[in-house]
Design a protein around this motif. Structure first.
Motif, PDB file in Angstrom:
ATOM      1  N   ALA A   1      -2.826   3.551  -3.559  1.00 24.77           N
ATOM      2  CA  ALA A   1      -3.065   2.714  -4.732  1.00 24.77           C
ATOM      3  C   ALA A   1      -2.015   3.015  -5.783  1.00 24.77           C
TER       4      ALA A   1
ATOM      5  N   ASP B   1      -1.414   6.502  -8.103  1.00 26.21           N
ATOM      6  CA  ASP B   1      -2.695   6.073  -8.679  1.00 26.21           C
ATOM      7  C   ASP B   1      -3.150   6.963  -9.824  1.00 26.21           C
TER       8      ASP B   1
ATOM      9  N   ASP C   1      -6.711   2.807 -10.080  1.00 27.21           N
ATOM     10  CA  ASP C   1      -6.404   4.230 -10.217  1.00 27.21           C
ATOM     11  C   ASP C   1      -7.252   5.045  -9.242  1.00 27.21           C
TER      12      ASP C   1
END
Length: 335
Positions: free
Chosen positions: A213, A238, A259
């Motif tokens: 991510a 992230d 996140d």
């Protein structure tokens, strides 16, 4: 008859309790958009460092690590178990606890899919490689935001903040608050790349999938500082784990606008409070409705950019849909 009346009353009570619950609403909304298939094998959700399964027993005040995920997977017919291991222990101890949990929970001879978030993915890899059990067989591991090659932020804390000369005192202090020495060391890039990975190879017969991510943190984001540290050393991340480090086995995709905490669906669980009390809760990347900050904003009013065309809005991150997607993927692979 009496049984039918009892079932009807129970269903009515469940529907009443679920009313207004964003977890239930998210499941219903997603089912209306796409049909997701349940994984063929049971799923075990494995939490990360400092994690848990649920806190509290009262449904009105309970807080789940995997907020709404189990409900969503249950809704489509998947069999799901949420593990709980020592939150601040090293990988080996956590993996041993995970094996014991699974042996207590699933029928003898069961085949399983493991889903690990963050450090939970490392626990799973250790279990698969070193703690094979006659009680169950792991068929797949899917990791989300797992630092397979360590986290530069862990390196930063150890070297730049603590320093070599103060390490022993640092370990002593951590142990006083219940954090084992191994837990901190096990997340550094040196340990993962030079000790853990060479000695923890992927096992035949097990499918490995991974997701990463990335975010662009706002001014009040709790991950603003750690994100910058990792960005300078490894690039997009992230807030705690870089996209590069999160890749292991078959890399499925990088999830934008999410996140490290959002990957457990805390985007819905904490969005309201984080948006309103950033000075207490460390800031937020989301507005009160749970939408990522800036997702509906455009730069059209800035004449200096020389482009008056509408800007494409970033895709919104939907954690519930992510886990339904994983279930569907596992089904597709016969898992």
């Amino acid at each position: 008859d009496v049984n039918r009346d009892r079932k009807s009353d129970r269903k009515e009570k469940e529907d009443k309790e679920a009313k207004g619950d964003p977890r239930k609403e998210a499941v219903e909304e997603n089912q209306g958009l796409k049909t997701f298939r349940p994984a063929r094998l049971p799923i075990v959700l494995c939490h990360g460092f400092s994690g848990f399964d649920s806190l509290g027993t009262n449904p009105d005040f309970r807080f789940d690590y995997w907020y709404g995920v189990r409900e969503a997977l249950d809704e489509i017919g998947a069999c799901v178990h949420t593990a709980r291991v020592p939150p601040f222990s090293g990988i080996q101890n956590r993996a041993e606890a995970l094996r014991n949990f699974i042996e207590r929970t699933v029928p003898h001879g069961a085949e399983l899919n493991l889903i690990g978030h963050s450090m939970g993915g490392l626990d799973c890899r250790y279990l698969i490689a070193h703690l094979q059990s006659p009680h169950f067989k792991v068929r797949s591991l899917t990791t989300l935001g797992t630092p397979h090659r360590g986290s530069p932020f862990a390196d930063y804390v150890m070297s730049d903040i603590v320093g070599r000369t103060r390490l022993e005192a640092f370990w002593t202090l951590l142990e006083l608050v219940g954090i084992k020495r191994g837990a901190a060391e096990n997340l550094t890039t040196y340990y993962l790349n030079n000790e853990f990975n060479p000695n923890t190879p992927n096992q035949p017969g097990v499918s490995y999938f991974s997701y990463g991510a990335s975010i662009q943190p706002g001014f009040f984001s709790r991950f603003r500082f750690s994100w910058q540290v990792i960005m300078d050393r490894e690039g997009p991340n992230d807030g705690l784990v870089s996209v590069k480090s999160a890749q292991w086995g078959e890399y499925i995709r990088t999830i934008p606008n999410a996140d490290h905490m959002d990957l457990m669906n805390w985007v819905n669980a904490l969005a309201w409070s984080r948006a309103r009390f950033p000075w207490i809760l460390g800031g937020s990347s989301h507005d009160p409705e749970g939408r990522p900050k800036g997702a509906f904003e455009t730069d059209n009013d800035d004449e200096s950019d020389g482009d008056s065309s509408p800007q494409e809005e970033p895709a919104l991150f939907n954690a519930i849909e992510l886990y339904l997607e994983i279930s569907d993927m596992l089904h597709e692979h016969g898992l």
